[in-house]
Enzyme design. Structure first.
Site, PDB file in Angstrom:
ATOM      1  N   GLU A 119      50.129  39.607  32.877  1.00 57.24           N
ATOM      2  CA  GLU A 119      51.152  38.550  32.835  1.00 57.24           C
ATOM      3  C   GLU A 119      51.562  38.106  31.427  1.00 57.24           C
ATOM      4  O   GLU A 119      51.621  36.915  31.140  1.00 57.24           O
ATOM      5  CB  GLU A 119      50.677  37.335  33.650  1.00 57.24           C
ATOM      6  CG  GLU A 119      50.329  37.685  35.090  1.00 57.24           C
ATOM      7  CD  GLU A 119      49.823  36.491  35.909  1.00 57.24           C
ATOM      8  OE1 GLU A 119      49.553  35.421  35.342  1.00 57.24           O
ATOM      9  OE2 GLU A 119      49.706  36.649  37.142  1.00 57.24           O
ATOM     10  N   GLU A 230      48.093  43.517  43.986  1.00 55.76           N
ATOM     11  CA  GLU A 230      47.702  42.223  44.570  1.00 55.76           C
ATOM     12  C   GLU A 230      48.586  41.860  45.758  1.00 55.76           C
ATOM     13  O   GLU A 230      49.015  40.713  45.912  1.00 55.76           O
ATOM     14  CB  GLU A 230      47.785  41.104  43.499  1.00 55.76           C
ATOM     15  CG  GLU A 230      46.968  41.400  42.264  1.00 55.76           C
ATOM     16  CD  GLU A 230      47.011  40.296  41.206  1.00 55.76           C
ATOM     17  OE1 GLU A 230      47.394  39.148  41.534  1.00 55.76           O
ATOM     18  OE2 GLU A 230      46.666  40.585  40.045  1.00 55.76           O
TER      19      GLU A 230
HETATM   20  C1  XIL Z   1      44.035  34.041  41.671  1.00 62.37           C
HETATM   21  C2  XIL Z   1      42.793  33.953  42.532  1.00 62.37           C
HETATM   22  O1  XIL Z   1      43.017  34.628  43.754  1.00 62.37           O
HETATM   23  C3  XIL Z   1      42.428  32.512  42.779  1.00 62.37           C
HETATM   24  O2  XIL Z   1      41.192  32.420  43.480  1.00 62.37           O
HETATM   25  C4  XIL Z   1      42.319  31.764  41.448  1.00 62.37           C
HETATM   26  O3  XIL Z   1      42.100  30.402  41.704  1.00 62.37           O
HETATM   27  C5  XIL Z   1      43.595  31.934  40.640  1.00 62.37           C
HETATM   28  O4  XIL Z   1      43.854  33.305  40.472  1.00 62.37           O
HETATM   29  N1  XIL Z   1      47.828  36.843  39.701  1.00 62.37           N
HETATM   30  C6  XIL Z   1      46.646  37.390  39.286  1.00 62.37           C
HETATM   31  C7  XIL Z   1      45.376  36.982  39.946  1.00 62.37           C
HETATM   32  O5  XIL Z   1      46.634  38.303  38.453  1.00 62.37           O
HETATM   33  O6  XIL Z   1      44.295  37.005  39.064  1.00 62.37           O
HETATM   34  C8  XIL Z   1      45.491  35.619  40.586  1.00 62.37           C
HETATM   35  O7  XIL Z   1      44.297  35.385  41.332  1.00 62.37           O
HETATM   36  C9  XIL Z   1      46.709  35.554  41.462  1.00 62.37           C
HETATM   37  C10 XIL Z   1      47.965  35.788  40.657  1.00 62.37           C
END
Ligand code: XIL
Length: 317
Positions: A119, A230
């Protein structure tokens, strides 16, 4: 039965791995951040015992990385000054080294890919190259060079077969996509990157599958691996009808991914869901449950599951 790879949702992030007490225990660690795998070990052991592989997520990110990692003397004082660029680059290099060396020596071959940087692009921050600046100490201390350095260090310490990824969300938005492509092209020219991770946290009717498809085609032109890292599909309105719509959309997405791969348009090497069952999804908010995944709280397949495996009974509508 259903998976051959998984990602730790939080356990391999800097705020989980950095060992504050050890870092401050001796000034010799000032440029060599110490890590502990006490939160992650059970997952690494589980993967090894079950013969699963893992994606490593994530080394360099603005979020879930404590401010003290960036301050003089690892100070937790909220006004503590940030370190120099030179020192932060050393901390970055040693952090990456310590994490990779621990995993590679204790669990050889287990982690086959790393999201080296997560990101780093934020169009709204309006910086040259659309780099994220407001929330990113990495950018504030090092400047845009932090990206190339992260990949350079990851390449230096990663075993040769470990693939290095840049990972981001909203990757189908055109301005963001073009910024990512420009940035990745430079890394690719120096052979520092192997793939692009598309998070794919999508809604129940946007972005369109067509937009996702055309963005994947564009990214694939860089000649890198593509992974969907994701995937989830937000759905707060839980009815028979919306569950079926969600199933159809999952089916259309998977048909598209399969088509792009089989026709050689994109080298898609992985699809990972951001969670197994709806009840544990990160999208649940107090009072607003979400139903974005393939399995319900009893681990029973939802219509979305049958959509994702492209079952003929799921309509495409
Ligand atoms: C999220 C997790 O799922 C949560 O448990 C945490 O509180 C915040 O992060 N993009 C990403 C992930 O790359 O690492 C994030 O994961 C969701 C968005």
């Amino acid at each position: 039965e259903q998976f051959n790879s998984f990602t730790a949702g939080n356990e391999l992030k800097p705020d989980s791995l950095l060992d504050y007490n050890k870092c401050i225990s001796d000034p010799k660690y000032d440029d060599n951040p110490q890590v502990t795998f006490r939160n992650a070990e059970y997952l690494l052991d589980f993967a090894q015992e079950e013969g699963l592989s893992m994606r490593g997520h994530t080394l360099v990110w603005h979020s879930q990385t404590p401010r003290w990692f960036f301050t003089e003397g690892y100070s937790r004082d909220e006004n503590a000054p940030l370190v120099s660029k030179e020192l932060m680059l050393k901390r970055m290099e040693n952090y990456i080294k310590n994490v990779l060396e621990y995993i590679q020596s204790n669990y050889p071959g287990l982690v086959y890919a790393w999201d080296v940087v997560n990101e780093a692009i934020e169009v709204g921050d309006d910086m040259p190259g659309y780099y994220r600046s407001n929330e990113s100490y990495w950018y504030q201390i090092i400047g845009e060079e932090f990206l190339e350095k992260a990949f350079e260090y990851a390449r230096k310490y990663a075993d040769p077969e470990v693939r290095l990824f840049y990972n981001d969300y909203n990757t189908e938005q055109v301005t963001k996509m073009n910024a990512i492509i420009d940035m990745v092209e430079k890394l690719k020219a120096k052979d520092l990157i192997d793939g692009i991770g598309l998070q794919c946290h999508i809604g129940h009717n946007s972005p369109s599958i067509t937009d996702i498809e055309s963005s994947i085609r564009k990214y694939a032109e860089l000649g890198l691996e593509i992974q969907v890292t994701e995937l989830d599909m937000s759905l707060t309105d839980y009815t028979e009808e919306t569950l079926m719509k969600q199933a159809s959309r999952y089916k259309r997405l998977f048909l598209t991914l399969k088509y792009l791969k089989e026709k050689g348009f994109a080298n898609i090497t992985n699809v990972t869901f951001w969670g197994l069952s709806d009840d544990i999804s990160w999208l649940n908010k107090p009072g607003i449950p979400n139903y974005p995944l393939l399995f319900d709280q009893y681990l029973v397949q939802k219509p979305a599951f049958w959509g994702a495996i492209m079952h003929p009974d799921i309509p495409l509508n």
